[in-house]
Enzyme design. Structure first.
Site, short mmCIF file in Angstrom:
data_model
loop_
_atom_site.label_atom_id
_atom_site.label_comp_id
_atom_site.label_asym_id
_atom_site.label_seq_id
_atom_site.Cartn_x
_atom_site.Cartn_y
_atom_site.Cartn_z
N LYS A 40 -11.63 -12.42 27.68
CA LYS A 40 -10.95 -11.24 28.21
C LYS A 40 -10.98 -10.06 27.24
O LYS A 40 -11.17 -8.91 27.67
CB LYS A 40 -9.50 -11.56 28.59
N THR A 41 -10.81 -10.31 25.95
CA THR A 41 -10.82 -9.20 24.99
C THR A 41 -12.19 -8.53 24.97
O THR A 41 -12.30 -7.30 24.87
CB THR A 41 -10.46 -9.70 23.58
N ASP A 92 -3.09 -5.42 28.60
CA ASP A 92 -3.52 -6.77 28.22
C ASP A 92 -2.32 -7.71 28.28
O ASP A 92 -1.17 -7.28 28.16
CB ASP A 92 -4.11 -6.73 26.80
N GLN A 101 -0.81 -18.88 32.04
CA GLN A 101 -0.44 -18.84 30.62
C GLN A 101 0.84 -18.03 30.39
O GLN A 101 1.07 -17.54 29.28
CB GLN A 101 -1.59 -18.27 29.80
N ARG A 106 -6.35 -25.09 24.23
CA ARG A 106 -6.68 -24.64 22.86
C ARG A 106 -7.84 -25.47 22.30
O ARG A 106 -8.50 -25.06 21.34
CB ARG A 106 -5.49 -24.79 21.91
#
Length: 677
Positions: free
Chosen positions: A32-33, A222, A253, A611
């Site tokens: 996403k970033t 974001d 999340q 993770r």
């Protein structure tokens, strides 16, 4: 145009969608970033003025990372006439954005532009000042609790079922206007004000809102699933006219409901932006398909969510290991031995290993096992167990009882809990001890030093000295005294348990601190040696507790196992992940059924699982120590939601390093427990 060939089709689609409301539903590990930064650069290349772009996130670290990525991607371009060559997009946190707005327009609310921002200590000082004027003499009111209630009332958010102290809530409501007036009189604002005053400004002065709307024609947010009610109102006001809003987030999340995040901001976005376009990012670049399939299976049990199916090109990978242990000490010891085995046999470095847990208190046996094995580690998302306030306070008390002339320890606990020995008083006593070249305790015992104080303070000093002597006396006797019972009674007598619960904003954090102390007290009984005086046993206990030789210093700086709470691990990734303590009552938390937060607990488990990059190990205990006793443990109901074909048990891997024979019945019990219901 920038090179978009490295992006997958969905990422490119998100980057190239500029106009209108857009939700980028970005699953865990889907880049996403990368999409956000490419989108910003793409807009500028499409002749959008950089000054019209606003990208908002939650932490300064995330904002800095985004700014750096944009700078690296930003190509040379021809600057249109009239545009400042140094123009750049605004990438900042919510609070930073509000400061920028208020610096320009706050005079319309009766403040000066050079307002100051109060931190927590200054807020507490303001609350104390107000309470000193209105509270009855001798009345004990915790300013931290009042400040927490003030924040909740002013923001009108937080968990609906949060446990509150009615008296502190009423007091907060009573002093709210005085608190706000005191800050205004000092031309000061706190962090809540940054949001609240900006909203007030936009409501009362539409021209200020219009100015911001015209300046920021393209808004990106974001981690949108973490927005609060106030943050949502702010974004909605900025974008409701031009509708050029792009939010990036993942409802699966959303794990911060306890601090005001509202998942409905993401789930109900179409209600406020009817033309909303949704683009799903489902290709995961982090994990194996085994891990992703298991995570998908778990999160599907949440009814209120936007469906998505994570997948990867990383292959199937290893099955997920499920392990059961008799207690948390055995769990910690075995996990550490498995990490050590992987390092020595498979050449997997410590830095590639992470241990995740639900609560800070779970780190104690893990830290102990890591120390004993000589494995270097660092703790994220919480202090080291032995650096926590409640542990340091208790150790300081023990040191003072062993040696009252220990100035550092005495100064730490003299007024904890409050007993009339303020910081100013202790500073004067410290100065007196320096004049006499004696300890603070020795200086306190001199009548001429005591006579320097008013009668009330002088009485407090004498009472403290008398209390030390009376408490030390039984510890020097030869009669046996069980240390755990003594310690618990001691902390009850000085009202430290009450102080811990009163001083914490979050009830769960307070109970975690209480449990940390109880766990440490239980260990005292294991260290007691028959025939020694209690004070001698305390000396031995402290020696073993505090002697922590440096280990692993020959390793590079980053060569360490990561210990981290699940709440702190969002946004991170680790090649090999061990999730410990997955028991009913821990995850999900025991209060989740009554508070209606079971979905958020499941999302917490989902975050922990996603993770992991290569391998994932999950464990739980058949019993966990509480108050010195073993309380039976049961596997988390979330474990039953894992597809059986994706799992294997520790003894099947051939890597169980200890107690394999006696563990067979345990693993059989685990299978039975997972198959129940």
């Amino acid at each position: 145009m920038s090179d978009l060939s490295s992006l997958n089709p969905q990422q490119r689609q998100a980057v190239q969608s500029i106009l209108g409301p857009l939700l980028i539903l970005a699953g865990a590990g889907t880049g996403k970033t990368r999409v956000i930064t490419h989108r910003i650069v793409h807009m500028i290349q499409r002749s959008v003025d950089p000054r019209q772009i606003l990208a908002v996130t939650f932490t300064n670290k995330a904002a800095r990372e985004m700014q750096e990525r944009v700078r690296k991607l930003f190509p040379r371009r021809r600057v249109p006439a009239g545009e400042n060559p140094a123009a750049h997009p605004t990438i900042c946190t919510f609070h930073s954005f509000c400061v920028r707005v208020l610096r320009q327009h706050i005079e319309r609310l009766g403040y000066k532009r050079n307002f100051v921002i109060y931190d927590e200590s200054e807020q507490l000082a303001t609350v104390r000042k107000i309470l000193s004027r209105i509270s009855a003499k001798g009345e004990k009111i915790d300013p931290k609790l009042i400040l927490s209630q003030l924040s909740r009332q002013r923001l009108r958010e937080g968990p609906e079922n949060a446990v509150e102290d009615p008296s502190s809530s009423a007091m907060a409501a009573h002093i709210r206007r005085q608190y706000e007036s005191a800050l205004h009189a000092s031309n000061a604002v706190d962090f809540d004000d940054l949001l609240l005053l900006t909203l007030r400004l936009f409501n009362e002065h539409p021209e200020s809102l219009k100015s911001c709307e015209q300046q920021f024609r393209y808004v990106m947010v974001d981690e949108y699933q973490d927005t609060s009610a106030a943050q949502f109102r702010l974004i909605h006001m900025l974008t409701r006219n031009h509708q050029n809003l792009c939010v990036v987030g993942d409802d699966d999340q959303s794990i911060y409901g306890w601090r005001g995040a509202e998942i409905k901001n993401l789930l109900n976005l179409e209600r406020y932006f009817p033309g909303l376009r949704i683009i799903k990012l489902e290709q995961n670049y982090r994990s194996t398909n085994t891990i992703l399939s298991a995570a998908n299976a778990v999160i599907r049990h949440n009814a209120q969510r936007r469906p998505k199916q994570l997948w990867s090109e990383n292959g199937h990978g290893e099955k997920i290991s499920i392990q059961a242990f008799a207690n948390e000490e055995e769990e910690a010891r075995t996990v550490v031995e498995q990490i050590d085995y992987a390092r020595k046999i498979d050449r997997i470095p410590w830095s590639a290993q992470a241990i995740l847990f639900r609560t800070n208190g779970q780190s104690r046996p893990l830290e102990t096992a890591l120390r004993q094995a000589g494995v270097r580690y660092h703790l994220i998302g919480g202090q080291s167990f032995f650096d926590r306030r409640e542990i340091k306070d208790f150790i300081a008390y023990l040191k003072v009882l062993i040696n009252p002339h220990d100035d550092i320890s005495l100064l730490r606990i003299a007024n904890v809990p409050a007993r009339g020995l303020s910081t100013a008083t202790m500073e004067r006593l410290l100065a007196a001890s320096q004049e006499r070249e004696a300890s603070v305790y020795a200086a306190m015992r001199h009548t001429d030093v005591q006579d320097r104080f008013l009668k009330r303070t002088r009485d407090s000093i004498c009472e403290f000295l008398s209390w030390i002597e009376q408490t030390r006396a039984p510890l020097t006797q030869t009669d046996p005294m069980p240390l755990p019972q003594w310690a618990s009674a001691f902390l009850t007598e000085i009202e430290y348990w009450t102080e811990l619960r009163r001083s914490e904003k979050n009830p769960e954090t307070a109970e975690s601190r209480v449990q940390n102390l109880k766990d440490l007290i239980a260990v005292m009984g294991e260290r007691q040696t028959p025939g020694l005086k209690p004070i001698e046993c305390l000396e031995t206990f402290l020696e073993e507790l505090l002697l922590d030789p440096d280990r692993g210093e020959d390793q590079p700086e980053g060569e360490a196992v990561t210990l981290i709470t699940i709440h702190s691990c969002k946004g991170l990734e680790f090649p090999n992940v061990h999730i410990v303590g997955i028991e009913d009552g821990l995850l999900p938390h025991s209060r989740s059924k009554t508070e209606g937060t079971i979905d958020e607990e499941r999302r917490l488990f989902y975050v922990a699982m996603t993770r992991a990059m290569k391998s994932l190990s999950i464990s739980y205990c058949l019993g966990r120590k509480r108050y010195g006793e073993i309380i039976p443990g049961h596997p988390s109901p979330f474990l039953k939601e894992l597809p059986s074909e994706l799992l294997e048990y520790a003894e099947e891997k051939g890597k169980q390093p200890i107690d394999v024979e006696s563990g067979k019945n345990r693993f059989a019990s685990l299978r039975a427990a997972l198959n129940e219901g």
